[in-house]
Design an enzyme around this catalytic site. Structure first.
Site, PDB file in Angstrom:
ATOM      1  N   ARG B 111       0.848  -1.192   0.000  1.00 13.07           N
ATOM      2  CA  ARG B 111       0.000   0.000   0.000  1.00 13.07           C
ATOM      3  C   ARG B 111       0.886   1.245   0.000  1.00 13.07           C
ATOM      4  NH1 ARG B 111      -4.910   2.143  -1.250  1.00 13.07           N
ATOM      5  NH2 ARG B 111      -5.989   3.137   0.483  1.00 13.07           N
ATOM      6  N   THR B 386      -9.950   0.270  -9.245  1.00  9.87           N
ATOM      7  CA  THR B 386      -9.170  -0.849  -8.730  1.00  9.87           C
ATOM      8  C   THR B 386      -9.387  -2.056  -9.638  1.00  9.87           C
ATOM      9  OG1 THR B 386      -9.436   0.057  -6.503  1.00  9.87           O
ATOM     10  CG2 THR B 386      -8.830  -2.245  -6.603  1.00  9.87           C
ATOM     11  N   ASP B 428      -7.823   8.590   0.163  1.00 16.34           N
ATOM     12  CA  ASP B 428      -8.381   7.573   1.056  1.00 16.34           C
ATOM     13  C   ASP B 428      -8.155   7.912   2.521  1.00 16.34           C
ATOM     14  OD1 ASP B 428      -8.034   4.445  -0.860  1.00 16.34           O
ATOM     15  OD2 ASP B 428      -9.473   6.092  -0.942  1.00 16.34           O
ATOM     16  N   SER B 447      -7.448   1.141   3.201  1.00 16.67           N
ATOM     17  CA  SER B 447      -7.849   0.662   1.873  1.00 16.67           C
ATOM     18  C   SER B 447      -9.099  -0.193   2.010  1.00 16.67           C
ATOM     19  CB  SER B 447      -6.733  -0.187   1.283  1.00 16.67           C
ATOM     20  OG  SER B 447      -7.214  -0.905   0.170  1.00 16.67           O
ATOM     21  N   GLY B 468     -14.089  -1.683  -6.454  1.00 21.80           N
ATOM     22  CA  GLY B 468     -15.399  -1.144  -6.056  1.00 21.80           C
ATOM     23  C   GLY B 468     -15.402  -0.316  -4.808  1.00 21.80           C
ATOM     24  N   GLY B 469     -14.234   0.134  -4.354  1.00 20.64           N
ATOM     25  CA  GLY B 469     -14.190   1.046  -3.214  1.00 20.64           C
ATOM     26  C   GLY B 469     -14.863   0.464  -1.987  1.00 20.64           C
TER      27      GLY B 469
END
Lengths: 187, 572
Positions: B111, B386, B428, B447, B468-469
């Site tokens: 990340r 993503t 984010d 995340s 898809g968040g």
């Protein structure tokens, strides 16, 4: 090559006008520069239209949230049809406010005798309930419509343009808009 | 007599030999209509990914002797070339790896990290322009971990070099490919950002305007970048010429990243977290990857409900699960952060006892009204971005890899001459400077990714993941319910209609729903007190899941890919 492209573009426009008007020899609408380009629905297609105007070397102002006041010093209103919830959200608008804005803008354009050119550049992908309602309401105000063909698969544009005697020009893809735009504005 | 016996036994031996030959599986062709559920079938290995060229790159790696990690990285590189709007060198990800021989599951966390100059108020002080600074300016860019993560996994668990793993990606970037309707639509949606940040002459635009379906997209600069990395290694990216270009591009757009930030970046390998659901065991990411642990929360709460009796996507099922999602969001807002810096009671949150507590707050007759576990950001992301990759190799090693550059096309910023897009993952971080997820030096933003591997009777059964968040955890949970509770095949489970809800500041938001769910169900939900927001029938708002199902008794592997994006499977 450029001469051939211009000739072909003129032919497309002539055929579009001939196909949509009862009399084959109807004079094409007169459009002049400079343009005021705005959106009906706040999709990114309005920025694409601005780029196309730039490629056609047309003097144009992009104003996504244009109101009647912005018509000052402009001779043609280009209305780019295409609704986007993302675009409306970014602009701080809801659909009601967007409808209000366009209605007021079109009323002012009519008052000032500024002709409206409608564009629909998103093709089949830029059709849906929101956009279709805007097409039905605002397209009848146009003096001409220039659209990407795949957006007319169900014949919605053809139907409205025929009913309202609006010349309809269909193009295969977005980049093909440049030559017809040049011809419309006699560049 | 002896001769007759010899002939007899020879014939028997011949017949036995023929009957023991492995049966060739007849691979059906996928249907033209991608919405029709279709399971890819294989016996040795399978790759599922969001683009056919990427899946093919992974499969070729498997067939060429690479293992699951080699194939996953080859697919990941190829996605940078073929699906550049959803992931790439400028982003980050998480990988769940199952090592068959050792029977061990591990997680690689690559990340992004916030630059050292990050501050909790760095976005809020921009006032009304906050969104732009979080998503499109240089401040939006987190220190990318993608390449470091791929390299780490390849070196420790793979068998191929970076150059070998990226070879197919180089080819795709150089030769180009015709863009799909999905690519074209996303390109149009993000046009203004690309025009502003990537520029009119960028390869991400076609002569200054978006690509139409069928037009060929090429990225020769990306090909050159990949070749350079293949030849010189990842230091070129984190410490060399590419690093300088990244920092220059970020700072030209008012960003705060430095060369030291890039040079200091390291991925980290961690233990997975584990949950159970009706006899199955799930391994997934720990925080800051929260998709996985919220999946376990949702499964825990649902486990004691009679989902099968209620039925698939009935009012009772949707009501109970939507209410559960709302309570989980309250936890998400209150607890989620970088575990290197904040304490997150993961074990308590994914315990069966806590699930019982949430269940007790959910009524069958009406909505709860308030969901009192904390606040959530006012600006609810609508991100559908993503991408996810699933791989299994012939030895049973498995990779579930989800990776991203956050919003489609990230910030739209492309370091000069490199061809890759920089992420906007700093978005984010929370807008609340007091949140455990506020931007702070070197922290990883929370995340929503949630790749997972599920086991049944101790053997790998299901590999899943999705973009898809914030919808990732609910979409993957619904796929699991569809398979385990409602008896669907893998791709039926993936294609089935989805729904989602959440809370902001303790208040329920509407249920977003794919309108393939019958009108009568929506009316019944409204009577229970829910508001409904219909989406598109196959809306990428709900993700684009990819899955692999392993059936050891049948010696078969199924692949399922989501028609909401351009997902495909490729197996052998």
């Amino acid at each position: 090559m450029n001469m051939w492209r211009t000739l072909i573009a003129n032919l497309i426009i002539f055929c579009g006008i001939a196909a949509s008007s009862p009399a084959v020899q109807t004079a094409p609408p007169a459009f002049e520069l400079p343009l005021l380009i705005t959106s009906a629905g706040q999709s990114a297609d309005v920025s694409i239209a601005s780029m196309l105007a730039k490629k056609a070397e047309l003097t144009a102002t992009l104003s996504k949230l244009a109101t009647g006041k912005d018509l000052e010093n402009h001779k043609t209103l280009v209305l780019v049809l295409g609704a986007s919830m993302k675009g409306l959200g970014s602009a701080g608008l809801d659909t009601d406010k967007e409808y209000e804005r366009i209605r007021a803008l079109l009323a002012e354009a009519k008052k000032k005798n500024i002709p409206v050119l409608c564009l629909h550049l998103g093709g089949e992908q830029r059709r849906g309930e929101l956009t279709d309602k805007m097409i039905e309401e605002f397209l009848p105000s146009a003096k001409m419509a220039l659209i990407v063909k795949s957006g007319n698969k169900d014949g919605l544009f053809t139907k409205i343009c025929k009913e309202k005697n609006i010349p309809l020009v269909e193009i295969e893809k977005t980049l093909d808009t440049v030559e017809p735009l040049k011809s419309i504005f006699k560049k | 007599m002896k001769r007759a016996a010899a002939i007899f036994f020879f014939t028997i031996a011949l017949l036995t030999a023929f009957s023991c030959r492995p049966q060739k599986i007849r691979m059906p062709e996928p249907p033209q209509d991608r919405h029709v559920p279709f399971n890819y079938v294989a016996t040795k290995g399978m790759v599922v990914a969001a683009h056919p060229l990427a899946a093919e790159a992974g499969l070729d790696m498997l067939k060429g002797g690479g293992n699951a990690v080699d194939a996953a990285i080859a697919t990941a590189f190829a996605l940078n070339a073929a699906e550049p709007f959803a992931s790439g060198l400028g982003g980050s990800g998480f990988m769940v790896i199952y090592l068959a021989k050792a029977k061990k599951v591990t997680v690689v966390n690559f990340r992004e990290k916030a630059p050292a100059a990050a501050r909790p108020t760095m976005f809020t002080e921009k006032g009304e322009k906050q969104a732009e600074w979080r998503q499109e300016r240089g401040t939006a860019v987190g220190v990318p971990g993608m390449l470091a993560g791929w390299n780490y996994a390849l070196k420790k668990y793979g068998t191929k070099s970076l150059a070998e793993a990226s070879a197919r990606a180089v080819e795709i970037a150089e030769k180009g490919f015709p863009v799909s309707a999905t690519f074209s639509q996303i390109n149009k949606d993000e046009y203004e950002k690309l025009l502003k940040n990537a520029g009119e002459d960028s390869c991400y635009l076609n002569s200054g305007i978006p690509y139409e379906p069928g037009e060929v997209f090429k990225n020769p600069e990306l090909a050159a970048t990949l070749r350079l990395i293949g030849a010189k290694g990842i230091d070129e990216f984190y410490k060399g010429e590419i690093a300088k270009k990244i920092v220059a591009a970020v700072r030209a757009k008012d960003g705060i990243m430095t060369l030291e930030d890039l040079a200091a970046y390291q991925p980290v390998e961690v233990e997975p977290i584990k949950g159970t659901y009706k006899g199955h065991t799930i391994y997934t990411l720990p925080p800051p990857g929260t998709g996985g642990f919220h999946i376990i929360q949702l499964l825990n709460v649902a486990e004691n409900w009679p989902l099968k009796d209620w039925g698939h996507n009935t009012p009772a099922t949707i009501h109970h699960l939507s209410e559960t999602m709302r309570f989980i969001f309250a936890d998400k807002d209150h607890y989620d952060g970088d575990p290197d810096y904040v304490s997150i009671p993961v074990a308590e949150l994914i315990s069966k006892d806590y699930a019982k507590e949430i269940r007790s707050k959910i009524s069958a007759e009406k909505t709860a009204g308030t969901y009192p576990y904390g606040r959530f950001d006012k600006v609810q992301d609508e991100k559908e971005n993503t991408t996810h990759i699933g791989v299994i190799d012939k030895d049973g090693n498995i990779v579930a890899l989800t990776q991203s550059i956050n919003d489609f096309f990230g910030t739209g910023i492309v370091p000069e001459g490199t061809g890759f897009l920089l992420n906007d993952h700093m978005a984010d971080f929370s807008t609340d400077p007091n949140s455990p997820n506020a931007p702070r030096p070197n922290r990883r933003p929370v995340s929503n990714m949630g790749p997972l591997i599920m086991f049944k009777d101790g053997k790998p059964f299901l590999v899943l993941g999705s973009p898809g968040g914030t919808r990732i955890f609910s979409s993957l949970s619904q796929i699991i319910f569809n398979i385990i509770d409602f008896g669907m095949s893998l791709d039926e489970a993936i294609e089935a209609p989805r729904f989602f809800s959440y809370t902001t500041e303790g208040k329920a938001r509407p249920i977003s729903i794919e309108p393939r769910i019958p009108e009568a169900v929506l009316k019944a939900l409204e009577k229970l007190g829910h508001k409904i927001t219909p989406k598109e029938p196959y809306d990428k708002y709900f993700g684009g899941a990819q899955g692999i199902m392993i059936l050891p008794d049948k010696k078969l592997i199924y692949g399922g890919a989501d028609s909401r994006r351009d997902g495909v499977g490729a197996g052998y």
